[in-house]
Scaffold this motif. Structure first.
Motif, PDB file in Angstrom:
ATOM      1  N   LEU A   2       0.830  -1.204   0.000  1.00  0.00           N
ATOM      2  CA  LEU A   2       0.000   0.000   0.000  1.00  0.00           C
ATOM      3  C   LEU A   2       0.867   1.258   0.000  1.00  0.00           C
ATOM      4  O   LEU A   2       0.547   2.239  -0.675  1.00  0.00           O
ATOM      5  N   GLU A   3       1.957   1.225   0.741  1.00  0.00           N
ATOM      6  CA  GLU A   3       2.819   2.399   0.784  1.00  0.00           C
ATOM      7  C   GLU A   3       3.504   2.630  -0.556  1.00  0.00           C
ATOM      8  O   GLU A   3       3.741   3.770  -0.953  1.00  0.00           O
ATOM      9  N   ALA A   4       3.794   1.539  -1.284  1.00  0.00           N
ATOM     10  CA  ALA A   4       4.477   1.674  -2.571  1.00  0.00           C
ATOM     11  C   ALA A   4       3.510   1.909  -3.725  1.00  0.00           C
ATOM     12  O   ALA A   4       3.814   2.643  -4.667  1.00  0.00           O
ATOM     13  N   GLN A   5       2.320   1.273  -3.677  1.00  0.00           N
ATOM     14  CA  GLN A   5       1.390   1.304  -4.806  1.00  0.00           C
ATOM     15  C   GLN A   5      -0.004   1.790  -4.407  1.00  0.00           C
ATOM     16  O   GLN A   5      -0.974   1.541  -5.118  1.00  0.00           O
ATOM     17  N   ALA A  10      -7.384  -0.195  -5.582  1.00  0.00           N
ATOM     18  CA  ALA A  10      -8.767   0.228  -5.350  1.00  0.00           C
ATOM     19  C   ALA A  10      -9.309  -0.310  -4.033  1.00  0.00           C
ATOM     20  O   ALA A  10     -10.069   0.377  -3.344  1.00  0.00           O
ATOM     21  N   ALA A  11      -8.936  -1.542  -3.691  1.00  0.00           N
ATOM     22  CA  ALA A  11      -9.517  -2.159  -2.501  1.00  0.00           C
ATOM     23  C   ALA A  11      -8.636  -3.295  -2.008  1.00  0.00           C
ATOM     24  O   ALA A  11      -7.866  -3.884  -2.769  1.00  0.00           O
ATOM     25  N   LEU A  34      -4.332  -2.588   8.995  1.00  0.00           N
ATOM     26  CA  LEU A  34      -4.825  -2.642   7.623  1.00  0.00           C
ATOM     27  C   LEU A  34      -5.925  -1.604   7.409  1.00  0.00           C
ATOM     28  O   LEU A  34      -5.979  -0.941   6.368  1.00  0.00           O
ATOM     29  N   ARG A  35      -6.793  -1.439   8.408  1.00  0.00           N
ATOM     30  CA  ARG A  35      -7.843  -0.421   8.332  1.00  0.00           C
ATOM     31  C   ARG A  35      -7.224   0.976   8.213  1.00  0.00           C
ATOM     32  O   ARG A  35      -7.657   1.799   7.398  1.00  0.00           O
ATOM     33  N   ALA A  36      -6.209   1.249   8.998  1.00  0.00           N
ATOM     34  CA  ALA A  36      -5.575   2.564   8.974  1.00  0.00           C
ATOM     35  C   ALA A  36      -4.869   2.812   7.640  1.00  0.00           C
ATOM     36  O   ALA A  36      -4.960   3.908   7.064  1.00  0.00           O
ATOM     37  N   HIS A  41      -4.444   5.566   2.225  1.00  0.00           N
ATOM     38  CA  HIS A  41      -4.143   5.505   0.793  1.00  0.00           C
ATOM     39  C   HIS A  41      -5.391   5.498  -0.088  1.00  0.00           C
ATOM     40  O   HIS A  41      -5.296   5.299  -1.301  1.00  0.00           O
ATOM     41  N   GLY A  42      -6.556   5.710   0.508  1.00  0.00           N
ATOM     42  CA  GLY A  42      -7.776   5.846  -0.281  1.00  0.00           C
ATOM     43  C   GLY A  42      -8.290   4.571  -0.899  1.00  0.00           C
ATOM     44  O   GLY A  42      -8.995   4.604  -1.915  1.00  0.00           O
ATOM     45  N   ALA A  43      -7.958   3.427  -0.310  1.00  0.00           N
ATOM     46  CA  ALA A  43      -8.458   2.140  -0.798  1.00  0.00           C
ATOM     47  C   ALA A  43      -9.600   1.671   0.098  1.00  0.00           C
ATOM     48  O   ALA A  43      -9.614   1.944   1.302  1.00  0.00           O
ATOM     49  N   LEU A  44     -10.556   0.969  -0.496  1.00  0.00           N
ATOM     50  CA  LEU A  44     -11.635   0.390   0.296  1.00  0.00           C
ATOM     51  C   LEU A  44     -11.123  -0.838   1.044  1.00  0.00           C
ATOM     52  O   LEU A  44     -10.338  -1.618   0.510  1.00  0.00           O
TER      53      LEU A  44
END
Length: 238
Positions: A2-5, A10-11, A34-36, A41-44
């Motif tokens: 998540l930090e890299a991509q 999207a989710a 994971l929630r944080a 990063h704007g993913a669901l």
């Protein structure tokens, strides 16, 4: 990842209580992280609660863990034995569905009236009969009855329980948190255990990776019968 991509993801979808390759309770801190991260990063964050939803609590694993996903998928329990699935989320997300939004969702059996009536009746029974407290009580009784039996086994076997779900893990030093494979010896041993239980009229899952499900139809006497049968079956499986 998540930090890299994060901008391209999207989710993230996850079983908060994985129950398809054994029963693998996840650390609350891991799911909270994971929630944080998904929020940052704007993913669901999507919880697959097809097994755990309405089984572990009225609000499923999300309620039990105190973590709110953006979407959750449901099935099994809400159908009352009939095939049904559902997904849910906050208004801001669900408003994207047609006809209000730009995401089309439909199916031949969507909103099937018989399945919906069965599901409503099931949820009414769970609420009226204090179902979730009773299921937790049955799960506690499973632990009290089975742990001493398993402790006397001549080979490694561990009880894993989350609410009304439980699993006998034949992994070596302890039950895993990830989808670790069983060796051939353990698989063959489980096969003998399964048939020894079946010979006593106790039908366990045929796969060593399948979890067991308690229901409101079970009574304490059923669990005590299981305990006695399991003690004999463990001797046959050794």
């Amino acid at each position: 990842m998540l930090e890299a991509q994060g901008a391209r993801i999207a989710a993230v979808i996850i079983e908060p209580v994985p129950a398809n390759h054994g029963l693998l309770p996840q650390r609350q801190a891991f799911l909270a992280r994971l929630r944080a991260l998904t929020r940052t990063h704007g993913a669901l964050l999507i919880f697959d609660e097809v097994i755990s939803g309405f089984r572990l609590a009225r609000g499923g694993a999300a309620e039990r863990l105190g973590i709110t996903p953006d979407l959750a998928t449901f099935g099994k329990v809400i159908g009352g034995g009939l095939p049904v699935g559902a997904f849910a989320g906050p208004r801001a997300v669900m408003a994207r569905l047609a006809p209000d939004g730009d995401a089309y969702q439909a199916g031949t059996l969507s909103g099937n009236p018989v399945a919906m009536a069965s599901g409503i009746a099931t949820l009414e029974v769970l609420a009226r009969e204090d179902g979730w407290r009773r299921l937790e009580s049955l799960g506690t009784h499973v632990e009290a009855v089975l742990r001493p039996v398993l402790a006397r086994a001549s080979f490694p076997v561990h009880l894993v329980r989350v609410g009304s779900l439980f699993w006998l893990s034949l992994h070596g030093p302890g039950a895993p948190r990830t989808a670790a494979p069983l060796d051939q010896t353990a698989l063959e041993r489980y096969g003998r255990l399964f048939h020894a239980l079946l010979a006593q009229g106790i039908y366990f899952p045929p796969s060593a990776y399948e979890a067991c499900f308690l229901s409101l139809a079970h009574r304490d006497t059923d669990i005590e019968t299981l305990g006695r049968g399991l003690e004999q079956a463990l001797e046959s499986a050794a």
